[in-house]
Design an enzyme around this catalytic site. Structure first.
Site, mmCIF file in Angstrom:
data_model
loop_
_atom_site.group_PDB
_atom_site.id
_atom_site.type_symbol
_atom_site.label_atom_id
_atom_site.label_comp_id
_atom_site.label_asym_id
_atom_site.label_seq_id
_atom_site.Cartn_x
_atom_site.Cartn_y
_atom_site.Cartn_z
ATOM 1 N N HIS A 1 -0.741 -8.146 -7.820
ATOM 2 C CA HIS A 1 -1.339 -6.770 -8.487
ATOM 3 C C HIS A 1 -0.909 -6.951 -10.116
ATOM 4 C CE1 HIS A 1 -2.043 -4.546 -4.918
ATOM 5 N NE2 HIS A 1 -0.939 -4.448 -4.406
ATOM 6 N N TYR B 1 -1.880 5.298 -6.069
ATOM 7 C CA TYR B 1 -1.008 6.460 -5.766
ATOM 8 C C TYR B 1 -1.974 7.522 -6.162
ATOM 9 C CZ TYR B 1 3.021 3.082 -5.314
ATOM 10 O OH TYR B 1 3.658 2.034 -4.934
ATOM 11 N N PRO C 1 9.911 5.467 0.294
ATOM 12 C CA PRO C 1 8.944 4.376 0.221
ATOM 13 C C PRO C 1 8.200 4.283 -1.242
ATOM 14 C CG PRO C 1 8.231 5.807 1.846
ATOM 15 C CD PRO C 1 9.331 6.187 1.602
ATOM 16 N N LYS D 1 10.660 0.086 -3.076
ATOM 17 C CA LYS D 1 11.772 -0.525 -3.223
ATOM 18 C C LYS D 1 12.701 -1.140 -2.176
ATOM 19 C CE LYS D 1 11.631 -0.666 -7.925
ATOM 20 N NZ LYS D 1 10.527 -1.499 -7.796
ATOM 21 N N TYR E 1 9.296 -0.503 -12.138
ATOM 22 C CA TYR E 1 8.291 -0.676 -10.852
ATOM 23 C C TYR E 1 8.351 -2.291 -10.364
ATOM 24 C CZ TYR E 1 4.754 -0.216 -7.399
ATOM 25 O OH TYR E 1 4.018 -0.211 -6.098
#
Ligand code: PHB
Length: 376
Positions: free
Chosen positions: A58, A186, A278, A282, A369
């Site tokens: 990603h 998201y 979630p 992590k 992140y």
């Protein structure tokens, strides 16, 4: 299993005791996004071949909000690192294969596990398999048995401090054998949070925020897909390929930390000591970083340096709290809270606006992140 693998490769004998069956462990659908430090830890441990062949790198974190244009953060650009989509279930398979090749002893279906003499130099673990009692004497016990395991509660209650936050909603998650969206997405939406993720080119993972008391039976596939589509921006909604779900579950969201992460010769790792919601992906990554620190400390112990083990809890907790804070923040940013006031709503929108307009804010999000650096 990863701790066992790292220790075996360092020539340190170890035994794994698992409460579940192997089939159960391989059947569970768990996390799917790896920090780059996790990718490198697995590669360095000789576990990277299938991950590198099948995992999907990603390059962006994408956030949709109020139906506006997508906020897309290019992590290579802002922090010079990437992430990888590769399911925990696959990692588990890779670890079982490696354990078989290395001849590691793994006891499955262990019942009535009891940890003994933890504050002595010779702790032990007793358990039953098929009604037969077993006892293992060891130098150390690693409690990698999850939130519901026996390890954390083997630490006397008066020596533990627990920090907990329960969020007033859950996530309904499904897996479907359909092509995923090309990006990890998201969504903050007035109907609630949604997330589009993936496992491989024909396996998608999707989630939508739901009321805390909802049951899986409340969410047939049609309801799930129409709710997901309603929460996505038009472009992604049009791209989404739906199909029958092959798995569906509801997970409550919680943050939890128990300190310290050691007691005598017992050392906790992963969900045995901490839970994150979630939202920041992590949980698995933190378990890997705990195990990385713990394996290094055990190796140093046998090389004559005991300081790593005495520092383990404090060192692990520094990284744990970094991820716990980040997961709480991202959860607060992206969800619709019951009874959210007009003020709370505007403040949340302003934070998203700030994030979409500030490279500094995007850098701060991306840096956490992709995973904060490991301490040496
Ligand atoms: C997942 O793919 O299961 C996933 C991805 C990102 C998250 C949480 C879960 O933040």
């Amino acid at each position: 299993m990863l701790l066992s693998h790292l220790l075996t490769r360092a020539g340190i004998e170890n035994i794994v005791i698992e409460r579940q069956s192997k089939a159960h462990v391989l059947d569970r659908i768990r996390a799917g996004v790896l920090e780059w430090g996790t990718v490198e830890t697995l590669r360095d441990a000789g576990l990277g071949d299938r991950m590198d062949a099948e995992g999907k790198v990603h390059e962006t974190i994408n956030i949709a909000w109020r139906g506006r244009e997508l906020l897309s953060i290019d992590t290579a650009d802002v922090v010079g690192k990437l992430m990888m989509a590769y399911g925990q279930t696959r990692i588990q398979e890779d670890l079982f294969d490696a354990a078989e090749a290395l001849g590691t002893t793994v006891f499955f279906d262990a019942q009535d596990v009891v940890l003994g003499d933890l504050t002595s130099d010779a702790p032990n673990v007793t358990f039953d398999i098929d009604g037969e009692s077993c006892r293992i004497d060891a130098d150390f016990v690693a409690g990698c048995d999850g939130f519901h395991g026996v390890s954390r509660v083997a630490i006397p209650e008066q020596l533990r401090t627990e920090y907990e936050k329960v969020y007033p909603f859950g996530w309904v998650g499904i897996m479907s054998e359909t092509p995923p969206l090309p990006i990890l997405l998201y969504a903050n939406h007035e109907r609630g949070f949604a997330l589009c993720s993936m496992r491989n080119p024909m396996l998608s993972r999707y989630y939508v925020q739901c009321p805390i008391d909802d049951q899986v039976e409340d969410w047939n596939d049609d309801r799930f897909w129409s709710e997901l589509i309603a929460r996505l921006p038009p472009v992604q909604a049009a791209q989404l390929v739906t199909g029958p779900s092959i798995e569906k579950s509801i997970a409550p969201l919680r943050s939890f930390v128990s300190e310290p992460m050691s007691y005598g010769r017992l050392f906790l790792a992963g969900d045995a000591a901490h839970i994150v919601p979630p939202t920041g992906a992590k949980g698995l990554n933190l378990a890997v970083s705990d195990v990385r620190y713990l394996s290094q400390a055990i190796v140093a112990h046998y090389a004559g340096d005991p300081s790593g083990l005495s520092d383990y809890s404090a060192k692990a907790l520094r990284r744990v709290w970094g991820a716990v804070r980040f997961s709480w923040w991202l959860t607060s940013l992206l969800h619709r809270f019951p009874h959210q006031s007009a003020f709370d709503q505007r403040a949340q929108e302003q934070e998203l606006f700030y994030l979409s307009s500030s490279r500094a804010a995007q850098t701060a999000l991306a840096e956490q992140y992709v995973g904060l650096p490991f301490e040496s």
